[in-house]
Design a protein around this motif. Structure first.
Motif, PDB file in Angstrom:
ATOM      1  N   GLN A 238       8.762 133.804  31.959  1.00 19.77           N
ATOM      2  CA  GLN A 238       9.870 133.612  32.789  1.00 19.77           C
ATOM      3  C   GLN A 238      11.567 133.070  31.539  1.00 19.77           C
ATOM      4  N   PRO A 239      10.957 131.660  30.598  1.00 18.37           N
ATOM      5  CA  PRO A 239      12.506 131.397  29.489  1.00 18.37           C
ATOM      6  C   PRO A 239      12.355 132.518  28.585  1.00 18.37           C
ATOM      7  N   ARG A 240      11.705 133.171  28.193  1.00 17.16           N
ATOM      8  CA  ARG A 240      11.937 134.601  27.190  1.00 17.16           C
ATOM      9  C   ARG A 240      12.334 135.514  27.891  1.00 17.16           C
ATOM     10  N   GLY A 241      13.253 135.624  29.129  1.00 19.07           N
ATOM     11  CA  GLY A 241      13.686 136.210  29.577  1.00 19.07           C
ATOM     12  C   GLY A 241      13.174 138.428  30.370  1.00 19.07           C
ATOM     13  N   ILE A 242      11.508 137.525  30.286  1.00 16.97           N
ATOM     14  CA  ILE A 242      10.496 138.645  30.631  1.00 16.97           C
ATOM     15  C   ILE A 242      10.515 138.714  32.079  1.00 16.97           C
ATOM     16  N   VAL A 243      10.886 139.652  32.749  1.00 14.34           N
ATOM     17  CA  VAL A 243      10.415 139.674  34.417  1.00 14.34           C
ATOM     18  C   VAL A 243       9.901 140.839  34.589  1.00 14.34           C
ATOM     19  N   ILE A 244       8.404 140.632  35.530  1.00 13.16           N
ATOM     20  CA  ILE A 244       7.146 141.184  36.244  1.00 13.16           C
ATOM     21  C   ILE A 244       7.912 141.896  37.421  1.00 13.16           C
ATOM     22  N   LEU A 245       7.705 143.284  37.249  1.00 12.57           N
ATOM     23  CA  LEU A 245       8.016 143.831  38.693  1.00 12.57           C
ATOM     24  C   LEU A 245       6.502 143.887  39.109  1.00 12.57           C
ATOM     25  N   GLY A 246       6.925 143.695  40.467  1.00 12.67           N
ATOM     26  CA  GLY A 246       5.778 144.250  41.445  1.00 12.67           C
ATOM     27  C   GLY A 246       5.903 145.282  42.541  1.00 12.67           C
ATOM     28  N   HIS A 247       4.885 145.454  43.869  1.00 12.04           N
ATOM     29  CA  HIS A 247       5.164 146.576  44.648  1.00 12.04           C
ATOM     30  C   HIS A 247       5.717 145.957  46.338  1.00 12.04           C
ATOM     31  N   TYR A 248       6.930 145.147  45.168  1.00 16.30           N
ATOM     32  CA  TYR A 248       7.654 145.118  46.776  1.00 16.30           C
ATOM     33  C   TYR A 248       8.734 146.165  46.402  1.00 16.30           C
ATOM     34  N   SER A 249       9.925 146.032  47.825  1.00 13.56           N
ATOM     35  CA  SER A 249      11.029 146.277  48.501  1.00 13.56           C
ATOM     36  C   SER A 249      11.679 146.504  47.164  1.00 13.56           C
ATOM     37  N   ALA A 296      17.336 144.777  27.528  1.00 17.43           N
ATOM     38  CA  ALA A 296      17.308 143.501  26.350  1.00 17.43           C
ATOM     39  C   ALA A 296      17.228 144.622  25.308  1.00 17.43           C
ATOM     40  N   GLY A 297      18.605 144.231  24.377  1.00 15.32           N
ATOM     41  CA  GLY A 297      17.868 145.029  23.181  1.00 15.32           C
ATOM     42  C   GLY A 297      17.622 143.949  22.193  1.00 15.32           C
ATOM     43  N   PRO A 298      16.760 144.853  20.488  1.00 15.61           N
ATOM     44  CA  PRO A 298      16.718 143.456  19.507  1.00 15.61           C
ATOM     45  C   PRO A 298      18.058 142.696  19.267  1.00 15.61           C
ATOM     46  N   ALA A 299      18.760 142.944  19.718  1.00 13.80           N
ATOM     47  CA  ALA A 299      19.783 141.916  18.702  1.00 13.80           C
ATOM     48  C   ALA A 299      20.215 141.139  20.183  1.00 13.80           C
ATOM     49  N   ASP A 300      19.615 140.877  21.103  1.00 12.33           N
ATOM     50  CA  ASP A 300      20.205 140.335  22.562  1.00 12.33           C
ATOM     51  C   ASP A 300      18.917 138.829  22.260  1.00 12.33           C
ATOM     52  N   PRO A 301      19.199 137.496  22.026  1.00  9.32           N
ATOM     53  CA  PRO A 301      18.739 136.825  22.191  1.00  9.32           C
ATOM     54  C   PRO A 301      17.613 136.615  23.283  1.00  9.32           C
ATOM     55  N   GLU A 302      16.602 135.542  23.833  1.00  8.56           N
ATOM     56  CA  GLU A 302      15.878 135.258  24.882  1.00  8.56           C
ATOM     57  C   GLU A 302      16.901 134.376  25.098  1.00  8.56           C
ATOM     58  N   GLN A 303      16.565 134.759  26.005  1.00 10.41           N
ATOM     59  CA  GLN A 303      17.407 134.046  27.112  1.00 10.41           C
ATOM     60  C   GLN A 303      16.342 133.407  28.992  1.00 10.41           C
ATOM     61  N   ALA A 304      16.288 132.564  29.630  1.00 10.09           N
ATOM     62  CA  ALA A 304      15.132 132.350  30.821  1.00 10.09           C
ATOM     63  C   ALA A 304      16.077 133.095  31.495  1.00 10.09           C
ATOM     64  N   VAL A 305      15.366 133.857  32.555  1.00 10.66           N
ATOM     65  CA  VAL A 305      15.511 134.862  33.273  1.00 10.66           C
ATOM     66  C   VAL A 305      15.331 134.397  34.965  1.00 10.66           C
ATOM     67  N   PRO A 306      16.192 134.436  36.043  1.00 14.93           N
ATOM     68  CA  PRO A 306      16.038 133.760  36.862  1.00 14.93           C
ATOM     69  C   PRO A 306      14.688 134.206  37.662  1.00 14.93           C
ATOM     70  N   LYS A 307      14.213 133.751  38.248  1.00 17.68           N
ATOM     71  CA  LYS A 307      13.003 133.800  39.615  1.00 17.68           C
ATOM     72  C   LYS A 307      13.511 135.723  40.075  1.00 17.68           C
ATOM     73  N   LEU A 308      12.864 135.706  40.656  1.00 19.79           N
ATOM     74  CA  LEU A 308      12.565 137.262  41.741  1.00 19.79           C
ATOM     75  C   LEU A 308      12.092 137.050  42.781  1.00 19.79           C
ATOM     76  N   PRO A 309      12.913 137.735  43.781  1.00 14.15           N
ATOM     77  CA  PRO A 309      12.742 137.025  45.176  1.00 14.15           C
ATOM     78  C   PRO A 309      11.138 138.324  45.820  1.00 14.15           C
ATOM     79  N   GLU A 310      10.573 137.704  45.999  1.00 15.63           N
ATOM     80  CA  GLU A 310       9.120 138.492  45.981  1.00 15.63           C
ATOM     81  C   GLU A 310       9.528 138.864  48.185  1.00 15.63           C
ATOM     82  N   ILE A 311      10.292 140.419  47.778  1.00 13.57           N
ATOM     83  CA  ILE A 311      10.220 140.910  48.969  1.00 13.57           C
ATOM     84  C   ILE A 311      10.022 141.800  48.836  1.00 13.57           C
TER      85      ILE A 311
END
Length: 311
Positions: A238-249, A296-311
């Motif tokens: 999450q601090p590196r801007g990575i989200v991991i999407l799962g089988h939530y609506s 994000a593209g290659p030129a975009d700096p890493e930044q923390a991304v919000p926590k995703l809802p798990e619903i």
């Protein structure tokens, strides 16, 4: 479309074959159940969770020989076929023998199957493709030569006589086969299962990652825990801007908005996000925590991304 219609079939009229075909297509109109049984069979043989294997060439010769048996078993479990009197299955009262080959068209047919219906199956993990069809093993459809067990293969007329249920239909992708060698080396270089899973989601952006792939990389009993928040890759990346999407609506809506593959049951899709700025123009975006985010593209700096809802 992979389902073939009756008018595309040049096989001789065969009422029993037609009845079996109707039954199978009624039970599995789009082939998802058969495809899932084939996928399970390959994954059972690789046993990635306990071995870390993900390629066909990593199997022993004796293991490869058992894939046909696993497919036969898993198809019977999936559809509840009764045992046949002389062959593997009884389907709508007709004996049917199940045959698998690694090479399309090269099914080995034993003498006792002569005259019987065959459910012939082929699959390639490398190509993410599979086929299944029906054919009656008649003498004029078999090659003259045979192996030591007197098993024969279909000749050209026999292969032409196959009534395809599904021909080169898509098989759920073994995503590890699509990564580059440097990516694979980087993932498996870590001793920690958690770090291997982190590396997987860092390097597999925009790809569907199945539970089996996670299990193969983690090589642990609680492998899906390595993906979740509260210590798994979702929170660690999450601090590196990575989200991991799962089988939530909600995750499916995010994936659609960003133009990413929508995760199916047991699947995950990772992506790096950046907060939308004027230079991103009309790039697809999604609102998280009251702010707009884009891929994000290659030129975009890493930044923390919000926590995703798990619903």
């Amino acid at each position: 479309m992979w389902l073939l219609s009756d008018d595309g079939n040049e096989a001789d009229p065969d009422p029993d074959l037609a009845a079996v075909r109707r039954y199978l297509l009624a039970a599995d109109p789009d082939g998802r159940r058969m495809a899932a049984a084939v996928r399970r069979s390959i994954d059972m043989l690789l046993d990635g969770q306990h071995t870390g294997r993900y390629r066909w060439d990593q199997l022993y010769k004796t293991e490869k020989a058992h894939l046909g048996t696993l497919i036969e078993i898993n198809l019977q479990r999936e559809f509840g076929f009764a045992d046949g009197r002389d062959m593997d299955y009884s389907i709508v009262g007709t004996d049917v023998d199940c045959k698998y080959s690694q090479t399309l068209g090269a099914w080995m047919i034993p003498p006792e199957a002569l005259g019987h219906l065959l459910l012939v199956v082929w699959a390639s993990d490398e190509r993410s493709s599979w086929s299944a069809g029906l054919v009656r093993a008649l003498p004029e459809r078999l090659n003259n030569g045979g192996n030591r067990d007197a098993k024969k293969t279909l000749n050209a007329a026999g292969r032409q006589a196959v009534t395809w249920l599904f021909d080169r239909a898509p098989l759920q992708e073994n995503m590890l086969l699509r990564l580059s060698e440097p990516d694979i080396d980087a993932i498996f270089s870590h001793k920690s299962g958690q770090r291997r899973v982190d590396e997987l989601f860092l390097r597999a952006h925009g790809r569907r990652v199945s539970r089996t792939v996670v299990a193969t990389v983690a090589m642990q009993e609680d492998y899906m825990k390595r993906v979740r928040y509260n210590g798994g890759s979702r929170s660690r990346l999450q601090p590196r801007g990575i989200v991991i999407l799962g089988h939530y609506s909600s995750h499916g809506r995010i994936a659609e908005a960003l133009g990413l593959p929508v995760p199916g049951p047991g699947e995950s899709v990772s992506a790096r996000l950046a907060e939308a700025r004027p230079e991103h123009g009309a790039a697809p975006r999604v609102e998280l925590d009251g702010r707009e985010w884009v891929l994000a593209g290659p030129a975009d700096p890493e930044q923390a991304v919000p926590k995703l809802p798990e619903i």
